[in-house]
Design an enzyme around this catalytic site. Structure first.
Site, PDB file in Angstrom:
ATOM      1  NE  ARG A  69      -3.850   0.128   2.080  1.00 56.62           N
ATOM      2  CZ  ARG A  69      -4.528   0.777   3.028  1.00 56.62           C
ATOM      3  NH1 ARG A  69      -4.365   0.440   4.292  1.00 56.62           N
ATOM      4  NH2 ARG A  69      -5.329   1.764   2.719  1.00 56.62           N
ATOM      5  CB  VAL A 103      -3.639   6.256   6.020  1.00 56.61           C
ATOM      6  CG1 VAL A 103      -4.537   6.185   7.245  1.00 56.61           C
ATOM      7  CG2 VAL A 103      -4.003   5.149   5.023  1.00 56.61           C
ATOM      8  CG  HIS A 123      -8.528   6.672  10.250  1.00 55.40           C
ATOM      9  ND1 HIS A 123      -9.486   6.257   9.355  1.00 55.40           N
ATOM     10  CD2 HIS A 123      -9.206   7.015  11.375  1.00 55.40           C
ATOM     11  CE1 HIS A 123     -10.683   6.334   9.913  1.00 55.40           C
ATOM     12  NE2 HIS A 123     -10.531   6.810  11.134  1.00 55.40           N
ATOM     13  N   GLY A 191     -16.527  13.094   0.532  1.00 53.08           N
ATOM     14  CA  GLY A 191     -16.048  11.773   0.157  1.00 53.08           C
ATOM     15  C   GLY A 191     -15.999  10.762   1.272  1.00 53.08           C
TER      16      GLY A 191
END
Length: 246
Positions: A69, A103, A123, A191
């Site tokens: 990620r 994040v 987060h 969003g």
């Protein structure tokens, strides 16, 4: 929805608080957590990859997931929504506050937080790791040089600097967000599905004190019924429409 009234309210406001979610980064090609679970990762439950028990059980596997990620996020670029929010901060200065559930660090890369306003990441951030002993955060090495699990400059193992299932949001970030939304004349909710609390309750703080709340999202959400105005569009187009002169 009275778009002209929403524009006028935002332009007149000296204190603006913004909450952004995954829909803001979707236009940069960043999938949501669950959408990113493809291929090898599709067989795992989210809590198998993002929870304290999972990390204790297999830190190498968890870091393999987050390293992927991390690479994806670094390859992405801020989109029009990120740029417009940085521009709005430049207009409002110290009266601007942005809380993000994302994040990916794209708000910072677009310039948010450099024009007198404040940005908090509720987060955490994929681009950094957290020392497991001291709790300090440090930037991760470049993807080609990243060894997982990474070690902090203090010599301790680092965990991903993100909030996992079963963990609380960072107390200081949440308190700053609650204070900012309580003081805001206008809250923008962009969003996000409005399903995850306590973040989903931030706009209610603005409304409770007589402010207005504007939602930008392609579809109705779980908090749409609370909003003063709603713009049914993706983040970049919705913001572009809202930020036009009243």
């Amino acid at each position: 929805m009275d778009l002209a009234a929403a524009r006028a309210a935002l332009q007149a406001a000296s204190r603006v608080a913004v909450l952004t979610g995954a829909g803001v980064s979707a236009e940069s090609g960043i999938p949501t957590f669950r959408d990113a679970q493809t291929g090898h990762w599709a067989r795992f439950r989210p809590e198998d990859l993002a929870s304290p028990p999972a990390y204790r059980r297999d830190p190498e596997m968890v870091w393999e997931w987050y390293a992927g990620r991390y690479r994806d996020v670094l390859a992405a670029q801020p989109n029009g929504a990120h740029d417009l929010l940085a521009r709005l901060e430049a207009q409002k200065g110290p009266g601007f506050f942005l809380a993000t559930q994302n994040v990916d660090g794209l708000h910072h890369r677009a310039g948010s937080g450099t024009h007198g306003g404040q940005v908090v990441e509720l987060h955490g951030n994929l681009l950094s790791g957290r020392d497991e002993v001291t709790g300090q955060t440090f930037p991760l090495a470049a993807p080609a040089e990243l060894v997982t699990p990474p070690t902090s400059p203090l010599g301790n193992r680092m965990r991903p600097n993100v909030v996992w299932f079963g963990e609380y949001l960072p107390e200081a970030a949440l308190e700053a967000a609650q204070d900012a939304f309580a003081a805001a004349e206008v809250a923008l909710v962009i969003g996000t599905s409005g399903a995850v609390y306590p973040a989903a309750g931030l706009a209610a703080e603005t409304l409770r004190r007589g402010g207005i709340a504007i939602e930008i999202n392609p579809t109705d959400t779980e908090i749409s019924h609370q909003m003063t105005y709603a713009i049914r569009d993706v983040a970049s187009r919705g913001l572009a429409s809202l930020l036009q002169p009243a």
